[in-house]
Design an enzyme around this catalytic site. Structure first.
Site, short mmCIF file in Angstrom:
data_model
loop_
_atom_site.label_atom_id
_atom_site.label_comp_id
_atom_site.label_asym_id
_atom_site.label_seq_id
_atom_site.Cartn_x
_atom_site.Cartn_y
_atom_site.Cartn_z
CG ASN A 62 -0.50 -0.29 2.50
OD1 ASN A 62 0.45 -1.03 2.67
ND2 ASN A 62 -1.11 0.31 3.51
CD GLU A 64 -1.47 4.69 4.53
OE1 GLU A 64 -1.01 5.53 5.33
OE2 GLU A 64 -2.17 3.72 4.90
CB CYS A 73 -5.30 -1.35 -1.71
SG CYS A 73 -6.64 -0.64 -0.74
CD GLU A 75 -5.21 -6.05 -1.13
OE1 GLU A 75 -4.74 -4.89 -1.09
OE2 GLU A 75 -5.86 -6.54 -0.20
CB CYS A 112 -10.79 -2.96 0.76
SG CYS A 112 -10.14 -2.27 -0.77
CB CYS A 115 -8.63 -4.81 -3.41
SG CYS A 115 -7.49 -3.44 -3.10
N1 THU Z 1 -5.34 -1.44 2.42
C1 THU Z 1 -4.80 -2.28 1.48
O1 THU Z 1 -3.66 -2.12 1.06
N2 THU Z 1 -5.58 -3.31 1.04
C2 THU Z 1 -6.85 -3.54 1.45
O2 THU Z 1 -7.50 -4.44 0.90
C3 THU Z 1 -7.42 -2.78 2.54
C4 THU Z 1 -6.67 -1.59 2.97
C5 THU Z 1 -4.54 -0.30 2.86
C6 THU Z 1 -5.07 1.04 2.43
C7 THU Z 1 -4.51 1.95 3.49
O3 THU Z 1 -3.20 2.33 3.11
C8 THU Z 1 -4.41 1.07 4.72
O4 THU Z 1 -4.50 -0.27 4.27
C9 THU Z 1 -5.51 1.32 5.76
O5 THU Z 1 -6.77 1.25 5.18
#
Ligand code: THU
Length: 160
Positions: A62, A64, A73, A75, A112, A115
Site C-alpha cells: 500500500n 498512502e 491498496c 492488491e 477491501c 480491491c
Molecule cells: N489497504 C490495502 O492495502 N488493502 C486492502 O485491501 C485494505 C486496505 C490499505 C489502504 C490503506 O493504506 C491502509 O491499508 C488502511 O486502510
C-alpha cells in the site's frame, strides 16, 4: 417473490506452514514486500504477491498519500502492475498479508471492496479463476478459490 441463496466456500489453514508449497512461497514474498509499504497515516501495512502462469511473481504494497484518497491498496498496486506489464499472462494466485504496525494482527484480513472489484475485472478478463490467500501478520490463512466467492453478485462488463 423468491429468495436467492448464494453459497461461498473457503479453506482455512491453521497457519502459513500448512499452505501448499507455491502458496507458501507466494505468502513469503507478500510478507517481505509488506515491510516496504508506505503507510505513515494508517500505520497499517499490507503486502500482496501475484503468481503469473509464466512463473513470474509480481509484488506490491500500500502507498498512502497526504491527500488520503490518492493512496492505493497493496492488491491494486500489484494487480495493476501485472495488468500493465503482462497483459496477456494469466494470474494464478494472489497472497495478501496485512496488519497494523502498532499491534500484532492474528486474524486473516480480507481484501477491501475496491480491491475485490479490481481482482474480479482481471479474473473475468482472463476467463480463469484467481486463487486468493489472505492472512494477518500471523495465524490462520484463508483461501478463496475465486474472487466470485468474495464478491458474489458482482458488477461486470456485461451490464454496460
Ligand atoms: N489497504 C490495502 O492495502 N488493502 C486492502 O485491501 C485494505 C486496505 C490499505 C489502504 C490503506 O493504506 C491502509 O491499508 C488502511 O486502510
Amino acid at each position: 417473490m423468491k429468495s436467492i441463496i448464494i453459497e461461498t466456500k473457503f479453506k482455512v489453514f491453521e497457519d502459513e506452514t500448512e499452505l501448499p508449497k507455491d502458496a507458501f512461497g507466494l505468502m513469503q514474498k507478500a510478507k517481505s514486500i509488506r515491510l516496504k509499504a508506505y503507510a505513515p497515516y494508517s500505520n497499517f501495512k499490507v503486502g500482496a504477491a501475484l503468481l503469473l502462469d509464466n512463473g513470474k511473481i509480481i509484488t506490491g504494497n500500500n502507498q498512502e498519500n497526504a491527500a488520503y484518497p490518492s493512496g492505493l491498496c497493496a492488491e491494486r498496486s500489484a494487480i495493476f502492475y501485472a495488468g500493465s506489464q503482462h497483459p496477456e499472462t494469466k494470474i494464478l494466485a494472489i497472497a495478501i498479508i496485512a496488519g497494523s504496525i502498532n499491534k500484532t494482527t492474528t486474524h486473516p484480513i480480507p481484501p477491501c471492496g475496491a480491491c475485490r472489484q479490481a481482482i474480479s475485472e482481471y479474473e473475468i478478463k482472463q476467463n480463469a479463476p484467481i486463487e486468493i490467500y489472505f492472512m494477518g501478520e500471523t495465524g490462520k490463512v484463508v483461501k478463496s478459490n475465486s474472487i466470485e466467492d468474495l464478491l458474489p453478485f458482482g458488477f461486470d462488463k456485461s451490464f454496460l
